[in-house]
Design an enzyme around this catalytic site. Structure first.
Site, PDB file in Angstrom:
ATOM      1  N   LYS A  26       0.755  -1.430   0.010  1.00  0.00           N
ATOM      2  CA  LYS A  26      -0.030  -0.076  -0.093  1.00  0.00           C
ATOM      3  C   LYS A  26       0.999   1.142  -0.045  1.00  0.00           C
ATOM      4  O   LYS A  26       1.901   1.211   0.869  1.00  0.00           O
ATOM      5  CB  LYS A  26      -0.936  -0.172   1.237  1.00  0.00           C
ATOM      6  CG  LYS A  26      -1.516   1.162   1.568  1.00  0.00           C
ATOM      7  CD  LYS A  26      -2.543   0.863   2.613  1.00  0.00           C
ATOM      8  CE  LYS A  26      -2.933   2.123   3.351  1.00  0.00           C
ATOM      9  NZ  LYS A  26      -4.047   1.883   4.385  1.00  0.00           N
TER      10      LYS A  26
HETATM   11  C1  R5P Z   1      -2.410   4.237   7.932  1.00  0.00           C
HETATM   12  O1  R5P Z   1      -1.374   3.858   8.729  1.00  0.00           O
HETATM   13  C2  R5P Z   1      -3.609   3.828   8.476  1.00  0.00           C
HETATM   14  O2  R5P Z   1      -3.611   2.778   8.848  1.00  0.00           O
HETATM   15  C3  R5P Z   1      -4.830   3.632   7.290  1.00  0.00           C
HETATM   16  O3  R5P Z   1      -5.084   2.501   7.072  1.00  0.00           O
HETATM   17  C4  R5P Z   1      -4.279   4.465   5.996  1.00  0.00           C
HETATM   18  O4  R5P Z   1      -3.857   5.665   6.166  1.00  0.00           O
HETATM   19  C5  R5P Z   1      -5.308   4.655   5.031  1.00  0.00           C
HETATM   20  O5  R5P Z   1      -6.375   5.437   5.353  1.00  0.00           O
HETATM   21  P1  R5P Z   1      -6.574   6.984   4.762  1.00  0.00           P
HETATM   22  O6  R5P Z   1      -7.159   6.630   3.444  1.00  0.00           O
HETATM   23  O7  R5P Z   1      -7.347   7.591   5.744  1.00  0.00           O
HETATM   24  O8  R5P Z   1      -5.208   7.862   4.582  1.00  0.00           O
END
Ligand code: R5P
Length: 293
Positions: free
Chosen positions: A203
């Site tokens: 990711k």
């Molecule tokens: C990041 O470390 C968090 O665990 C979230 O899963 C990630 O940031 C994704 O969420 P967002 O789309 O709010 O950035």
């Protein structure tokens, strides 16, 4: 035991039809074992090859985030529209009904809060928990260039080794420190290191310039993290650009659950990710659903 007296002679062998040997649909994943592939196929839709992961794990380091104060009220209605939920075991056990058939990606690293150095994480969940909770992947934060880079990489490789033992994939979440450049060079480095060291998918954040070089130089699937809340059309454009530039879907949180209409937004994101809908059409779709509610 079948009745041995009544066994019929086997005769339909179709000897003229070769048995099909199909390749696995996900990039770089063909040599994995059946259990890992089966779990990945519950995260990524085998038809589109992509996923809409709903990330709601923010509380593990920042407490009750805006939009996640009451997961039972605000998030459970979105679950039917997600392919996968990314969350902690605490929220899974306390709020998500075990009758759900959605795939679960469990946050397994942690140990620091926003009040401290975030890269100082450890493995926070035993592999047995992931098996017990029937999860489809385990998510580990990796801080390339961060103060605790080495420990975070070790957390990831430890989970990869344990997951390989039991058929559970590992998602490497590339985290960017406050002072670091969010550019293609950085994300190429981070994604490639995680892939080389055994992660099953990655990711990363989207970047305007060169995102396609991040996906093309990473031999396994990349999903786009959403990042901080931006206007709906901009978020849909970002998701569209990411999948068109090689991402195998999104793992979005705030841009869905902090939207004016989260239930409309997650459906618009699905249209972009699974149906290649343009951001403009998806935004119209968003407004139509929002106005019907
Ligand atoms: C990041 O470390 C968090 O665990 C979230 O899963 C990630 O940031 C994704 O969420 P967002 O789309 O709010 O950035």
């Amino acid at each position: 035991m079948p009745d041995v007296d009544e066994i019929k002679e086997a005769k339909k062998f179709y000897s003229d039809i070769p048995q099909k040997t199909e390749g696995f649909f996900l990039k770089g994943s063909n040599s994995l074992d059946w259990g890992i592939k089966n779990r990945l196929a519950r995260i990524f839709n085998p038809e589109s090859g992509r996923t809409v992961m709903l990330a709601i794990d923010h509380g593990y380091f920042q407490g009750p985030t805006t939009g996640l104060e009451r997961i039972d009220i605000n998030i459970l209605p979105l679950v039917p529209y997600a392919d996968t939920l990314m969350l902690t075991r605490g929220i899974l056990r306390s709020i998500v009904p075990p009758t759900t058939t959605k795939s679960i990606v469990l946050r397994v690293s942690g140990g620091t809060s926003i009040l401290k150095e975030l890269s100082n994480e450890d493995i926070a969940v035993d592999i047995e928990e992931s098996i017990r909770l029937n999860v489809c992947a385990m998510a580990v934060q990796v801080f390339i260039g961060g103060e605790h880079e080495r420990e975070s990489i070790k957390n990831m490789t430890t989970m990869v080794d344990m997951g390989m033992r039991y058929g559970i994939p590992t998602l490497a979440v590339t985290a960017v420190g406050k002072d670091m450049n969010r550019d293609a060079r950085y994300f190429r480095l981070a994604a490639r290191i995680c892939a080389e060291l055994g992660a099953h998918y990655i990711k990363t954040y989207y970047i305007e310039k060169g995102f396609e070089t991040v996906t093309s130089s990473c031999p396994i699937p990349v999903v786009m993290a959403g990042g901080k809340k931006i206007p709906e059309l901009d978020a849909l454009t970002m998701a569209y650009n990411a999948v068109q530039q090689g991402a195998s879907g999104v793992d979005m949180g705030r841009n869905i659950f902090q939207s004016e209409s989260p239930i409309a937004m997650i459906q618009a994101v699905r249209a972009v990710v699974h149906d290649n809908e343009t951001p403009e059409k998806a935004f119209d779709f968003y407004n139509t659903i929002k106005n019907q509610l």
